[in-house]
Structure formats: structure tokens, C-alpha cells
Design an enzyme around this catalytic site. Structure first.
Site, PDB file in Angstrom:
ATOM      1  N   HIS A 202       4.968   6.378 -43.419  1.00  0.00           N
ATOM      2  CA  HIS A 202       4.203   5.127 -43.302  1.00  0.00           C
ATOM      3  C   HIS A 202       3.092   5.329 -42.270  1.00  0.00           C
ATOM      4  CE1 HIS A 202       3.069   1.092 -43.699  1.00  0.00           C
ATOM      5  NE2 HIS A 202       4.250   0.488 -43.666  1.00  0.00           N
ATOM      6  N   TYR A 207       0.874  -0.150 -38.211  1.00  0.00           N
ATOM      7  CA  TYR A 207       2.043   0.383 -37.504  1.00  0.00           C
ATOM      8  C   TYR A 207       1.609   1.631 -36.734  1.00  0.00           C
ATOM      9  CZ  TYR A 207       4.137  -3.180 -40.382  1.00  0.00           C
ATOM     10  OH  TYR A 207       4.414  -4.385 -40.973  1.00  0.00           O
TER      11      TYR A 207
END
Ligand SMILES: Cc1cc2nc3c(=O)[nH]c(=O)nc-3n(C[C@H](O)[C@H](O)[C@H](O)COP(=O)(O)O)c2cc1C
Length: 394
Positions: A202, A207
Site C-alpha cells: 500500500h 498512508y
């Protein structure tokens, strides 16, 4: 656990065209490294915020099982945190300890038994950690320590919070960055032991890794901030370290935010922040270190952005990365019809079609998409009586 295989009797997986069915790209097999998916539809990762202590439970078995049994080529399990403080919410999945491996293994076994390729998305939430799930008591808001949050231990490249409602951020030291890199590696090894075939990192949505690549969120003045080369340095180091422990013949994906979309325009330049032009250069570097597929998502890194969202709106990013960086891509974002998916593939804009919310509306999206394209595909044995006049003659 014994799992009944819904397509195994005839050795035909649900979601596979039957003999003499119309030919399409969507329902053609695709091979990346040693792994062949029987069609090009991918269940995109979707947080379910339903874990305790990072562990899967009956809910996950039912959820992923219901998706897998209706024939997607690949199922990518939701964002799974590499360390506890890297969860978005207290109910995220995790792979930071051994006890999390066996419940995951059972879900993987279920996915495989139905004929889908199992993938997982490893994640670190960075500065968007310690938030409540959308359906928790106080919704998506900062979770205090007494309610299981960790607002004092939220980290990022710089001490820049997402907004006033998110945690204060501790800027990572070099030693802490090394520790987190090791956590990624350890989590990947656990995923491998659980039977995962497709690794997805990810690197999107604001993030940790996407905080690093963007000059809008990375204000560091050391070797890991400033220039484009410096901003991508830490993500590349992490991804390389995970690639090194992931079998070379297993597929390796990175999900990126193709742009911060800072001014609301999909393709505009943001040289000192993050845009599609830097994403293309980043993809070239990722390709050099053995990444096979770039899953081209967008945004999530900045507060208050109005995204120009609409049907297939992120596909131009997948197309640009595929053509300019010469690497396979996954397209994602409001792809809800088989005909849209087929067009994306026919026009050479992406190699995989990743679908998220439509699978929540219709867990049989693969079968629906086949119908929309006029392709007769295998249904799960157990469901075939419901196939009425469309039932394939097997
Ligand atoms: C409930 C939900 C959870 C999501 N969780 C994740 C996630 O864990 N990781 C991720 O990269 N994207 C996540 N996403 C984004 C989706 O993977 C996808 O990129 C996005 O929803 C756009 O695709 P769609 O229009 O097909 O839904 C999530 C989306 C939804 C709706």
C-alpha cells in the site's frame, strides 16, 4: 477446515468461459510471473474494520468466501498493518505477530479452494492512524488511548498532521524508519507462510509510503526529503526489502496514489508535491527493483480535495503509467460494468481491472459482468440451478 470447492469437480473455476463462449480479454487468463489468474477481474482491497487484535475471524471467512466463490481471478485482501501503530483503526487487520497467521491462512485456503488467486495488501497508515472505523461508536474520528487508540504514537515523514481532527505526528527518526522497514519484511514473511500468492504494497491514499513520496507531506531536510529522488528513497528501500523476501516468481504489486490532485485537476503538474508525471518516474524505478504491476489509484494524501470523480475516472493514470513506464497496471475507480472493464483492456489502458464497491453491492459482479458482455461463464456448482436458461452445458 474442509472447504467444498465450487468449481473443482469439472476442474473449471467459476468465472471461466465455457466451451465456445464469446472471446473477451476480461475473461481471458492472465499470467504474472508464475501465477495465472483465470480472468482479469481483481477484488480491490477494502478495509472491513472487523478484526480484533489484527486477527481475522468468521466475518472475514464469510466476506472473502462470498466474493471468491463467484469467480474473480484475484482477491486482494484489505490493508493489513505491518505494525500495530500502522493500523488506520483499532479494528484493522494486522500481520505483526504470529497469532495473526493462522486465521489468515484459513481465509486464504477458502479463496484458493474456490479457484481465485489470493493476494494481500500490506500497509502502514502513517499519519492517518488511530482513527475510528466509519461504523464505530464515534465514527471516523481520533480514537483516544482509553478506547484502544494510540494518538500519541502516530508517525510520518514530518510532524505535519492530516488536519486538526487527526493525531499530532511524530517525524520518524532514521532508526525508527529502519525498524518499520523490518516490520514490513516480517509481515511479508508471515503472509507467505499463510499462503498468499500476490503481494501488494500500500503506497497510496495518504498512508505512510505516500506521505514520503509527496512533497506536500514530506518536509524532511535529510536524504529522505526534498528532491524527487530523496522523497521516493524510503518507499523504494521498503519495497526492495519486501521484494527480496517475496519469491521472485510470485507477483508483486504496488498501489500508488497517482497524484495528490492538489488543485482538483486530475492531470495537472505539482512538481514539488505529487503528480502523475512523478508517478511515471517512480513506476520506472519500481520496475527496476522487480515490481510487476502498478495499481493506479489517486489522492487521499491531502485534506479538503474535490476529486473529479466519475465512471472510470482514474483509468487515464493506469494508461499513462503503463505506456510511459512500460509496466503492467491495474485500473481502479468507479468501474462498475463488464463492458467498461472490457473496453479498458481492449484499448490497452491496463492489464487488470480492479473493482471495489461494486463487489459490495453485488458479490457476484464477475457473473454479472459476464452477462453484460454476453459471455457464458462457469457458475459455482452449487448455484448452477439458479442459472436458468443461461446455464452453460457442461
Ligand atoms: C469500504 C472500502 C474500504 C477500502 N479499503 C481500502 C484498502 O484497504 N486499501 C486500499 O488501497 N483501498 C481501499 N479502498 C479503496 C478501493 O480499493 C478503491 O480504490 C476505491 O473504492 C475505488 O474503487 P471503486 O470505485 O471500485 O470502489 C477502500 C474502499 C472502500 C469502499
Amino acid at each position: 477446515m474442509q472447504v467444498a470447492a465450487s468449481g473443482r469437480n469439472e476442474k473449471i473455476k467459476p468465472g471461466t468461459p465455457v466451451k465456445d463462449a464469446k472471446k473477451t480479454l476480461l475473461f481471458s487468463p492472465i499470467t504474472t510471473k508464475s501465477v495465472t489468474a483465470h480472468n482479469r477481474i481483481v477484488v480491490a482491497p477494502m478495509c472491513q474494520y472487523s478484526a480484533e487484535n489484527g486477527r481475522m475471524n468468521h466475518y472475514h471467512l464469510a466476506h472473502y468466501g462470498s466474493l471468491a466463490l463467484k469467480g474473480p481471478g484475484t482477491v486482494i485482501i484489505e490493508a493489513t498493518a505491518v505494525e500495530a501503530r500502522g493500523r488506520i483503526s483499532p479494528n484493522d487487520l494486522g500481520l505483526w505477530e504470529e497469532a495473526q497467521v493462522e486465521p489468515l491462512r484459513q481465509v486464504i485456503e477458502m479463496i484458493v479452494s474456490q479457484g481465485s488467486i489470493p493476494g494481500i495488501q500490506l500497509a502502514h497508515a502513517g499519519r492517518k492512524a488511530s482513527m475510528g472505523s466509519p461504523f464505530s461508536l464515534n465514527g471516523y474520528s481520533l480514537v483516544p488511548e482509553e478506547q484502544g487508540g494510540w494518538p500519541e504514537d502516530v508517525v510520518g515523514p514530518s510532524d505535519l498532521p492530516f488536519n486538526d481532527q487527526h493525531a499530532k505526528v511524530h517525524a520518524l527518526t532514521l532508526a525508527e524508519m529502519q525498524d518499520i522497514k523490518q516490520a514490513w519484511v516480517d509481515a511479508a514473511k508471515r503472509a507467505l507462510r499463510a499462503g498468499v500468492k500476490v503481494m501488494q504494497i500500500h503506497g497510496a491514499h495518504g498512508y505512510l509510503l505516500s506521505n514520503f513520496v509527496s512533497g506536500n507531506t514530506n518536509l524532511r531536510t535529510d536524504d529522505y526529503g526534498g528532491s524527487f529522488e530523496n522523497r521516493i528513497r524510503y518507499p523504494l528501500e521498503v519495497i526492495q526489502a519486501v521484494r527480496d523476501v517475496w519469491p521472485q516468481d510470485y507477483p508483486f504489486w504496488v498501489r500508488i496514489s497517482s497524484s495528490d490532485v492538489k488543485d482538483g485537476q486530475a492531470m495537472s503538474r505539482d512538481d514539488n508535491g505529487w503528480d502523475i508525471y512523478q508517478s511515471i518516474e517512480y513506476a520506472k524505478e519500481l520496475k527496476k527493483i522487480g515490481v510487476d504491476v502498478i495499481d493506479c489509484s489517486t489522492g487521499g494524501n491531502l485534506d479538503g480535495i474535490q476529486y473529479p470523480a466519475g465512471p472510470c475516472w482514474q483509468v487515464p493514470y493506469a494508461e499513462a503509467v503503463k505506456k510511459e513506464a512500460g509496466i503492467a497496471t491495474g485500473a481502479v475507480g468507479i468501474i462498475t460494468k463488464g463492458t467498461e472493464a472490457e473496453d479498458i483492456l481492449q484499448q490497452g489502458k491496463a492489464d487488470y481491472v480492479c473493482v471495489a464497491r461494486e463487489f459490495l453491492r453485488d458479490s457476484g459482479f464477475v457473473l454479472t459482468a459476464a452477462d453484460q458482455l454476453g459471455v457464458a461463464v462457469k457458475w459455482p456448482n452449487q448455484y448452477e440451478r439458479a442459472y436458468r436458461e443461461r446455464a452453460p452445458k457442461l
